[in-house]
Motif scaffolding. Structure first.
Motif, short mmCIF file in Angstrom:
data_model
loop_
_atom_site.label_atom_id
_atom_site.label_comp_id
_atom_site.label_asym_id
_atom_site.label_seq_id
_atom_site.Cartn_x
_atom_site.Cartn_y
_atom_site.Cartn_z
N LEU A 125 65.05 42.29 77.86
CA LEU A 125 65.81 41.19 77.29
C LEU A 125 65.35 40.99 75.85
CD1 LEU A 125 67.97 39.62 78.75
CD2 LEU A 125 66.30 37.88 79.32
N ILE B 243 76.15 30.91 88.59
CA ILE B 243 77.37 31.04 87.80
C ILE B 243 78.60 30.52 88.54
CG2 ILE B 243 78.90 32.72 86.69
CD1 ILE B 243 75.75 34.15 86.94
N GLU C 220 71.32 34.37 79.25
CA GLU C 220 70.23 35.30 79.55
C GLU C 220 70.22 35.67 81.03
OE1 GLU C 220 66.51 33.79 78.09
OE2 GLU C 220 66.70 34.96 76.26
N ALA C 221 70.45 34.66 81.87
CA ALA C 221 70.46 34.92 83.32
C ALA C 221 71.61 35.87 83.66
CB ALA C 221 70.60 33.62 84.09
N MET C 222 72.75 35.70 83.00
CA MET C 222 73.90 36.57 83.27
C MET C 222 73.60 38.00 82.83
SD MET C 222 77.03 34.03 82.27
CE MET C 222 78.41 35.13 82.53
N TYR D 225 72.53 28.87 76.59
CA TYR D 225 71.65 29.96 76.16
C TYR D 225 70.93 30.56 77.37
CZ TYR D 225 68.34 32.42 73.21
OH TYR D 225 67.61 33.39 72.61
N GLU D 226 70.38 29.69 78.21
CA GLU D 226 69.66 30.17 79.39
C GLU D 226 70.60 30.89 80.35
OE1 GLU D 226 67.13 27.47 81.56
OE2 GLU D 226 66.29 26.71 79.68
N LEU D 227 71.78 30.33 80.50
CA LEU D 227 72.75 30.93 81.41
C LEU D 227 73.14 32.33 80.93
CD1 LEU D 227 74.54 30.30 83.93
CD2 LEU D 227 76.36 29.78 82.32
N PHE E 92 64.52 32.91 86.78
CA PHE E 92 64.00 31.96 85.79
C PHE E 92 63.60 30.64 86.42
CE2 PHE E 92 66.71 34.87 83.47
CZ PHE E 92 65.96 35.16 82.36
N ARG F 160 71.38 24.97 77.86
CA ARG F 160 71.80 25.51 79.15
C ARG F 160 72.59 26.79 78.96
NH1 ARG F 160 71.40 22.37 83.64
NH2 ARG F 160 71.13 20.17 83.19
N PHE G 294 77.79 38.05 92.17
CA PHE G 294 77.99 38.30 90.73
C PHE G 294 77.33 39.60 90.25
CE2 PHE G 294 76.91 37.45 86.21
CZ PHE G 294 78.19 37.28 85.72
N ASN H 174 70.52 26.65 85.82
CA ASN H 174 71.05 27.43 84.71
C ASN H 174 71.13 28.92 85.01
OD1 ASN H 174 71.05 24.99 83.49
ND2 ASN H 174 69.38 25.42 82.07
#
Lengths: 270, 285
Positions: free
Chosen positions: B57, B99, A224-226, A220-222, B91, A218, B109, B96
């Motif tokens: 990315l 935030i 990337e999303a951030m 790791y995915e978070l 995604f 999680r 954010f 996930n």
């Protein structure tokens, strides 16, 4: 069940206390705790009690919520007061139990005093979490600690606040996940309730390991999303919500100052 | 042709000790501005990697491979933020991606990271939440929302950065049919009304219905490139790629195989019904 656990115990409302700036509430809470310890006699403690009762009523949070909090730490209160009852000296000796355990009037007085202090401490502290959302508390801490910027610790404050925000956000998610894993292990025949303490601890391992692995995934995915949302460690970040002091905060601060002044005066005069 | 994203000789491989795995093998691809492209592929076909290459990315692992977003090379670290703002990415797992524990704070954010003044951020957050139909939920916690609602909030979080292009990596994979329909509706609306470039990565063929262009990805290579109609009438290739063909399309395919003259380019049930109806009338005449 597990899902009902909430971090902090925010009680929704729109009272004067609810609408105070979270920073004001944190500072005043610290001030109150200090003065609770400074209160040296019954008169000043009584003043503190009156003030606390007033603030609690103002918050419009039902009394049973506070009683619930007191109930959970009742064992600690009883233990402390018993300790003080026997250790307190002075005054007349009322009776002596076995050995040297004597109960004196001084001891009783001391036990009552300490109990009063602890109860007030708990009441006033729970007021903060009942009237302030965890998010507001986080923001307030970030804002209050921002003076550390002077020492070149700006990054550290931001990271701390970001960690708290993410932790708060993920508590319910992880609780849900833990329940899922527990059910999955139970379906495979895991026994989580019976057995000796050691067996129970051992039974936790097949729950904690999958939870840990999924949390790392999680994270790791978070991350990337951030990154996809242009996060770069908080450089140049401007918050949408700004905490603002208002007249209300000034009134609260002055009310508190009066109480504190009273405590000092009672301490000296009476 | 005005390409929003351009991939030239792009390859990507993982190196794990001595083992080297090629995920993407030499892809040349242009995504036209304002288009709606669907990339179809089964698990492990490299479609997520391809998506992450498109917004920088991931960087191509071969020296001569380049990814250009509006002509800017994604390898350049200085323009990283600019590229991420232009090419938003959603995604699979909404849990996930969120935030903050309050919906509106989460949507804020992105704009906050861009350093926008608070009033501007507020404006964008409200606008983004309205555009995905989640404005009434702005004070809720994501934890209390359904999967579809959470994914809509995640999309709003990207939209609030005002991207020119939206890449969605299996955004409906974890949702129920209702949530899936909600998300698909929003995506098609953004493409139609805002002329936003959309790249949708999925393994649900039904979702390719509204696309202008469908790419079939298999083992890191694009093996088919065409309109939905063209791709879907080629059931044989689709099946070989390991994709689930929609039942209605398969029905038409089987009908045709057994000698009935019917067009096989339909995806939805309604379309398939129309094709069968037409075929039956043709026979009567």
């Amino acid at each position: 069940m597990l899902k009902d656990i909430t971090f902090g115990q925010y009680y929704e409302g729109g009272s004067f206390i609810h609408r105070l700036d979270a920073r004001t509430k944190i500072i005043l809470l610290i001030l109150n705790i200090v003065f609770l310890f400074l209160a040296g006699n019954y008169y000043s403690l009584a003043l503190c009690s009156i003030f606390t009762a007033f603030v609690l009523t103002l918050s419009k949070v039902p009394a049973r919520m506070f009683l619930k909090n007191i109930k959970t730490i009742l064992p600690i209160i009883i233990f402390t007061s018993l300790l003080n009852l026997f250790y307190g000296t002075g005054g007349r000796v009322l009776f002596t139990l076995f050995w040297k355990l004597t109960v004196t009037t001084g001891g009783i007085s001391r036990a009552v005093f300490i109990t009063g202090r602890i109860v007030l401490l708990i009441l006033i502290s729970s007021l903060l979490t009942y009237t302030t959302t965890p998010n507001d508390i986080t923001d307030a801490i970030e804002s209050l600690l921002s003076f550390l910027r002077v020492f070149g610790l700006r990054g550290a404050v931001h990271v701390l606040a970001m960690m708290m925000t993410i932790a708060l956000r993920f508590i319910p998610t992880l609780v849900e996940e833990t329940e899922k894993i527990m059910n999955a292990q139970k379906a495979r025949g895991a026994d989580l309730e019976n057995g000796k303490l050691l067996d129970k601890v051992k039974a936790l391992i097949p729950i904690l390991i999958p939870l840990l692995i999924s949390s790392v995934r999680r994270a790791y995915e978070l991350a990337e999303a951030m990154e996809c949302r242009c996060y770069n460690g908080g450089v140049g970040r401007v918050r949408m919500k700004r905490l603002r002091f208002s007249l209300r905060d000034l009134i609260a601060a002055m009310g508190n100052a009066l109480c504190c002044g009273g405590v000092i005066a009672f301490n000296i005069l009476l | 042709m005005d390409n929003q994203i351009e991939l030239k000789n792009v390859a990507f491989s993982y190196e794990n000790g001595e083992e080297k795995r090629d995920i993407i093998k030499n892809i040349n691809l242009g995504i036209e501005r304002g288009s709606f492209t669907v990339i179809l592929g089964h698990n492990g076909s490299g479609k997520s990697t391809l998506a992450k290459l498109m917004n920088g990315l991931y960087k191509p692992t071969n020296a001569d491979g380049t990814v250009l977003v509006d002509g800017i090379d994604t390898r350049d670290e200085k323009t990283e933020i600019e590229i991420r703002r232009k090419v938003g990415m959603v995604f699979q797992n909404p849990d996930n991606q969120l935030i903050a524990s309050v919906v509106e704070e989460d949507v804020a954010f992105g704009p906050e990271n861009l350093g926008l003044p608070p009033e501007k951020t507020r404006e964008r957050v409200d606008e983004a939440l309205k555009s995905v139909g989640m404005y009434e939920y702005r004070k809720s916690t994501p934890h209390h929302l359904s999967g579809g609602q959470k994914q809509r909030v995640a999309i709003a979080g990207i939209i609030a950065m005002r991207p020119e292009c939206l890449i969605l990596d299996e955004p409906t994979a974890m949702l129920d049919p209702k949530g899936r329909a909600e998300v698909m509706d929003i995506i098609t609306r953004f493409n139609r009304d805002e002329k936003m470039t959309i790249v949708l990565i999925t393994h649900f063929m039904e979702e390719a219905e509204f696309a202008d262009r469908v790419l079939l990805l298999c083992d890191g290579e694009i093996i088919r490139d065409g309109t939905p109609g063209e791709i879907f009438s080629d059931i044989k290739t689709l099946k070989e790629t390991g994709l689930d063909v929609p039942q209605s399309t398969e029905l038409l395919y089987e009908l045709k195989k057994s000698g009935i003259d019917v067009d096989t380019d339909a995806i939805s049930v309604e379309e398939a019904a129309a094709r069968i109806y037409a075929a039956l009338h043709l026979e009567e005449k």
